[in-house]
Design a protein around this motif. Structure first.
Motif, mmCIF file in Angstrom:
data_model
loop_
_atom_site.group_PDB
_atom_site.id
_atom_site.type_symbol
_atom_site.label_atom_id
_atom_site.label_comp_id
_atom_site.label_asym_id
_atom_site.label_seq_id
_atom_site.Cartn_x
_atom_site.Cartn_y
_atom_site.Cartn_z
ATOM 1 N N SER A 26 -9.277 4.410 -1.255
ATOM 2 C CA SER A 26 -8.306 5.234 -0.536
ATOM 3 C C SER A 26 -7.475 4.407 0.443
ATOM 4 N N GLU A 27 -8.108 3.417 1.133
ATOM 5 C CA GLU A 27 -7.361 2.637 2.127
ATOM 6 C C GLU A 27 -6.261 1.793 1.495
ATOM 7 N N GLN A 28 -6.378 1.517 0.206
ATOM 8 C CA GLN A 28 -5.344 0.752 -0.483
ATOM 9 C C GLN A 28 -4.522 1.623 -1.427
ATOM 10 N N ALA A 33 0.816 -1.219 0.000
ATOM 11 C CA ALA A 33 0.000 0.000 0.000
ATOM 12 C C ALA A 33 0.848 1.266 0.000
ATOM 13 N N MET A 34 2.161 1.156 -0.172
ATOM 14 C CA MET A 34 3.041 2.314 -0.146
ATOM 15 C C MET A 34 3.121 3.003 -1.509
ATOM 16 N N VAL A 35 2.553 2.420 -2.520
ATOM 17 C CA VAL A 35 2.620 2.977 -3.868
ATOM 18 C C VAL A 35 1.199 3.169 -4.388
ATOM 19 N N LEU A 36 1.110 3.921 -5.474
ATOM 20 C CA LEU A 36 -0.173 4.127 -6.135
ATOM 21 C C LEU A 36 -0.377 3.006 -7.157
ATOM 22 N N LYS A 37 -1.442 2.265 -7.010
ATOM 23 C CA LYS A 37 -1.741 1.149 -7.910
ATOM 24 C C LYS A 37 -2.922 1.538 -8.796
ATOM 25 N N VAL A 38 -2.725 1.430 -10.084
ATOM 26 C CA VAL A 38 -3.768 1.750 -11.058
ATOM 27 C C VAL A 38 -4.108 0.469 -11.814
ATOM 28 N N PHE A 39 -5.329 -0.030 -11.612
ATOM 29 C CA PHE A 39 -5.807 -1.234 -12.313
ATOM 30 C C PHE A 39 -6.506 -0.783 -13.591
ATOM 31 N N SER A 50 -8.758 -9.988 0.776
ATOM 32 C CA SER A 50 -9.649 -8.860 1.062
ATOM 33 C C SER A 50 -9.310 -7.662 0.183
ATOM 34 N N LYS A 51 -8.020 -7.465 -0.115
ATOM 35 C CA LYS A 51 -7.629 -6.368 -0.994
ATOM 36 C C LYS A 51 -8.079 -6.642 -2.421
ATOM 37 N N LEU A 52 -7.909 -7.877 -2.858
ATOM 38 C CA LEU A 52 -8.311 -8.221 -4.221
ATOM 39 C C LEU A 52 -9.827 -8.230 -4.369
ATOM 40 N N SER A 53 -10.528 -8.613 -3.303
ATOM 41 C CA SER A 53 -11.986 -8.673 -3.400
ATOM 42 C C SER A 53 -12.582 -7.300 -3.669
ATOM 43 N N ALA A 54 -11.909 -6.238 -3.194
ATOM 44 C CA ALA A 54 -12.400 -4.885 -3.477
ATOM 45 C C ALA A 54 -12.347 -4.602 -4.972
#
Length: 574
Positions: free
Chosen positions: A35-37, A10-16, A165-169
């Motif tokens: 935002s939490e991720q 979670a330290m970087v910006l991830k763009v899917f 849980s992160k992927l489920s979002a």
């Protein structure tokens, strides 16, 4: 190189980013900001021209329906189609209109097959540089797949549950945005989008009409099936129980109640495919039986086989009435028991020969039941075996009751010698004083029962072994029925043909990694293993394995208690 999901922190910006939008025209990116991720899930691209007010109104309507906070996250520039410098400036100015922080900018990098990704923070006093990871994903596969939580027995469950849980979002965001995918670039409205269904939304008016017409038919069918199912449950025959079980399956399929979640939907599909394959196998069996007069051949062989079994039982009883294995038996009791059982065999042979003219006709009508499914035919076979071996069951019950009576009589008299008795009210052994006459009668009865026990025990042992042989054959048949009933065939076929539909997680493959540029990854779906598919979607069955342990089973056999391995859990044994 493959990165597991735990490598993305979670330290970087991830763009899917959906790979289906790589050829879209220039426009703006809409999606969900987590935002939490510190992640952005891009769902679609809105093409030019558009009116910002209409875009905001459309996204608010989507939010009300999907309950997903969809917003404009950034801009998309396709340099192959638009090369004016004014376009990039205009796309940057859109960040002031929609005011999302950070404003994501994705554009074509010259002749490279990849896309550059950067962020713009106009409203921040202290803009900070973030490391960006651009993750490409197949929107169609993520949309149609169902992410399963990790099994509780798996090692490192806490880390896997956190990753899931992160992927489920991400998965839930794409799955819940169905209404967003109903509008595409060919739509006549003011908003034109590119997403995984941009080539056209699949629809069929015939299917919709059939759905509407099937509602009253399903209600009537459910009512009739509930009545028939109640009648079938009143019988203890395996055939009636299997019919009742299949009728319950038909009620589930014909119910007009919509499935609440993916598990219920998969259960309906598994039941439907199980019924189809069961009926198909039953029809194949029926066609084999009625070809080349196999029913007549089976009826002609049934009577000689029954006579042969009866003759073998008679020879066995004659052997027991002599000196079996050199054992000296009580001759009077031995003769009484032997003649008693021989008379039953004689009655059974007479019954079989009386029914012999009708056996072929009975088998002919029984064979027609195979059209209801192979499991129904197997249950009928189990009931036929039970009827043909009814005399063996009677021998077992007689021997077990007589043996049990002597065992409990000996145990009660043994307590008499020790000055004890069984307290029925308190269910315990209490002390008791007996007079001389009671002790004398108790000694006499104990001696008689003890010397008669070997003869009774030998008959009980022989007929228990015969009964267990029949039960093993019936158990194998019921195991096959349970396998057909409980196997999630639709899920297995789905795992074989479209493995991405049953997702156990994801893995990330590195596409490009250069200093000073965003890390580009490709998200791929890890499918469930076949064992996990069977464990997750296994259908419940009506029959049950013996609830007794091997120790309890051996204890019942030793005490002469009747054993019914096919009894249901919680059902009282007679």
């Amino acid at each position: 190189m493959v990165y597991r999901s735990s490598r993305i922190t979670a330290m970087v910006l991830k763009v899917f980013f959906p790979s289906c939008c790589s050829s879209a025209e220039s426009g703006i990116l809409i999606g969900r900001w987590i935002s939490e991720q510190n992640s952005a899930v891009i769902l679609a691209v809105v093409h030019f021209p558009f009116i910002p007010v209409q875009v905001k109104q459309y996204l608010s309507e989507v939010q009300q329906v999907t309950k997903v906070s969809v917003s404009v996250l950034g801009s998309w520039s396709n340099s192959k189609q638009e090369k004016e410098e004014s376009l990039s400036e205009f796309l940057e100015d859109l960040g002031t209109i929609f005011s999302h922080e950070p404003w994501i900018q994705i554009s074509k990098e010259g002749d490279s097959k990849f896309w550059s990704c950067s962020t713009l923070q106009k409203h921040s006093n202290n803009p900070k540089e973030e490391e960006i990871i651009l993750v490409y994903y197949d929107q169609r596969k993520v949309m149609l797949s169902h992410l399963h939580p990790p099994l509780a027995t798996a090692p490192s469950t806490d880390h896997k549950a956190d990753d899931a849980s992160k992927l489920s979002a991400v998965f839930d965001t794409v799955a819940k945005s169905k209404i967003l995918f109903m509008t595409d670039r060919y739509h006549d409205g003011p908003i034109k989008l590119t997403h995984w269904q941009s080539d056209g939304v699949e629809a069929s008016i015939i299917v919709e009409l059939m759905k509407q017409a099937s509602v009253p038919a399903c209600m009537l069918l459910t009512f009739l099936l509930s009545l028939i199912s109640g009648i079938c449950r009143s019988s203890k025959l395996s055939t009636c129980e299997q019919l009742g079980h299949r009728l319950q399956h038909l009620q589930v399929i014909s119910s007009n109640k919509k499935a609440q979640n993916q598990t219920q939907l998969m259960r309906k599909a598994n039941i439907f495919v199980s019924l189809l394959i069961d009926v198909a196998l039953g029809i194949l069996l029926m066609s084999w039986l009625y070809r080349k007069n196999r029913i007549g051949h089976l009826a002609d062989t049934l009577i000689p086989v029954a006579d042969h079994v009866a003759e073998e039982l008679q020879d066995l009883l004659q052997w027991l009435m002599g000196a079996p294995a050199g054992l000296k038996m009580n001759r009077a009791l031995d003769q009484v028991l032997g003649r008693f059982f021989l008379y039953h065999i004689h009655l059974w042979i007479s019954y079989i020969h009386l029914m012999s003219p009708f056996i072929e006709m009975i088998l002919w009508y029984v064979g027609l039941s195979a059209c209801l499914g192979l499991t129904v035919a197997l249950c009928i076979l189990s009931d036929i075996i039970a009827l043909l071996t009814f005399h063996i069951y009677c021998f077992y019950v007689y021997g077990a009751r007589l043996y049990c009576l002597k065992i409990y009589g000996l145990s009660s008299l043994w307590r008499l010698f020790r000055g004890k008795k069984w307290n029925v009210l308190r269910q315990r052994v209490d002390s008791c004083s007996y007079d001389l006459d009671q002790l004398f009668i108790g000694t006499l009865l104990f001696t008689i029962l003890l010397f008669l026990l070997p003869t009774t025990a030998l008959y009980y042992l022989v007929f228990t072994l015969l009964r267990l042989l029949v039960v093993i054959v019936q158990g194998l048949i019921h195991l096959l029925v349970d396998l057909i009933d409980s196997l999630p065939l639709y899920s297995i076929i789905l795992r074989l043909c479209r493995s991405y539909r049953l997702a156990a997680g994801v893995k990330f493959r590195v596409l490009e990694q250069q200093d000073g540029k965003p890390l580009r990854l490709l998200m791929q779906i890890n499918p469930l293993s076949y064992g996990s598919v069977i464990q997750t979607y296994r259908l419940p069955t009506y029959s049950c394995y013996p609830k007794d342990s091997w120790t309890s089973l051996c204890k019942k056999l030793f005490l002469g208690e009747l054993i019914y391995p096919w009894k249901h859990k919680g059902e009282k044994q007679d």
